[in-house]
Design an enzyme around this catalytic site. Structure first.
Site, PDB file in Angstrom:
ATOM      1  CG  LEU A   1      -1.871  -1.215   1.297  1.00 23.91           C
ATOM      2  CD1 LEU A   1      -2.581  -1.257   2.647  1.00 23.91           C
ATOM      3  CD2 LEU A   1      -2.871  -1.201   0.150  1.00 23.91           C
ATOM      4  N   GLY A   2       2.036   1.190  -0.593  1.00 26.16           N
ATOM      5  CA  GLY A   2       2.903   2.361  -0.661  1.00 26.16           C
ATOM      6  C   GLY A   2       3.254   2.885   0.723  1.00 26.16           C
TER       7      GLY A   2
ATOM      8  N   GLY B   1       1.895   1.262   3.995  1.00 29.88           N
ATOM      9  CA  GLY B   1       2.344  -0.026   4.528  1.00 29.88           C
ATOM     10  C   GLY B   1       1.907  -1.201   3.690  1.00 29.88           C
TER      11      GLY B   1
ATOM     12  N   GLY C   1       7.984  -2.385  -4.200  1.00 22.87           N
ATOM     13  CA  GLY C   1       7.081  -3.530  -4.042  1.00 22.87           C
ATOM     14  C   GLY C   1       7.794  -4.850  -4.233  1.00 22.87           C
ATOM     15  CG  ASP C   2       9.495  -5.933  -7.952  1.00 23.87           C
ATOM     16  OD1 ASP C   2       8.376  -6.481  -7.950  1.00 23.87           O
ATOM     17  OD2 ASP C   2       9.955  -5.336  -8.938  1.00 23.87           O
TER      18      ASP C   2
END
Length: 151
Positions: free
Chosen positions: A45-46, A49, A75-76
């Site tokens: 969620l950027g 969190g 994200g990766d």
């Protein structure tokens, strides 16, 4: 599966901004992926969190405050942190904490640099178990859950 809020909304519908603001809503949407046969959902969620949903429950973790330099690959990196904790035998709460810590560390680096594991701080991440109830929203029953240290 590791979608972000926009990707999740594309698959199950809903508002990605609402997912970023309400962990219980995000967990309920991620649970729809489980209904379609996905075993575990790590929803990033950027700066808000991440949420983790699997067959044993759901958890949310707020991201630590950082100065973001680049979100490319964050994200990766979060997924890599999760998988490293999983391979180490960590419980779900610790896997989520490591994922958020690794994603945040990546966002604090320039370009698409990947953080070293020792440059992450999963102990700084607060993980909350989401305990959904039939008569209220999941967020109303969120409880703080201590995150055990993994050696």
């Amino acid at each position: 599966m590791k979608p972000n809020a926009e990707e999740l909304a594309e698959v199950v519908g809903g508002d990605p901004e609402a997912y970023e603001q309400e962990p219980g809503l995000a967990a309920a949407a991620a649970a729809r992926l489980r209904e379609r046969g996905v075993g575990t959902v790590l929803l990033t969620l950027g700066s808000a969190g991440a949420v983790l949903v699997d067959g044993t429950g759901s958890w949310s973790a707020a991201a630590p405050r950082i100065t973001a330099r680049s979100t490319v690959g964050a994200g990766d990196s979060a997924l890599a942190g999760y998988l490293l904790a999983e391979v180490a035998g960590a419980p779900q709460e610790r896997r989520l904490a490591q994922a958020v810590a690794t994603g945040a560390a990546a966002a604090g680096l320039p370009g698409s640099d990947v953080p070293a594991l020792d440059a992450t701080d999963p102990d700084a991440v607060v993980v909350r178990r989401l305990d959904p109830s039939a008569d209220s929203s999941p967020a109303e029953h969120a409880t703080d859950h201590p995150v055990p240290h993994v050696v």
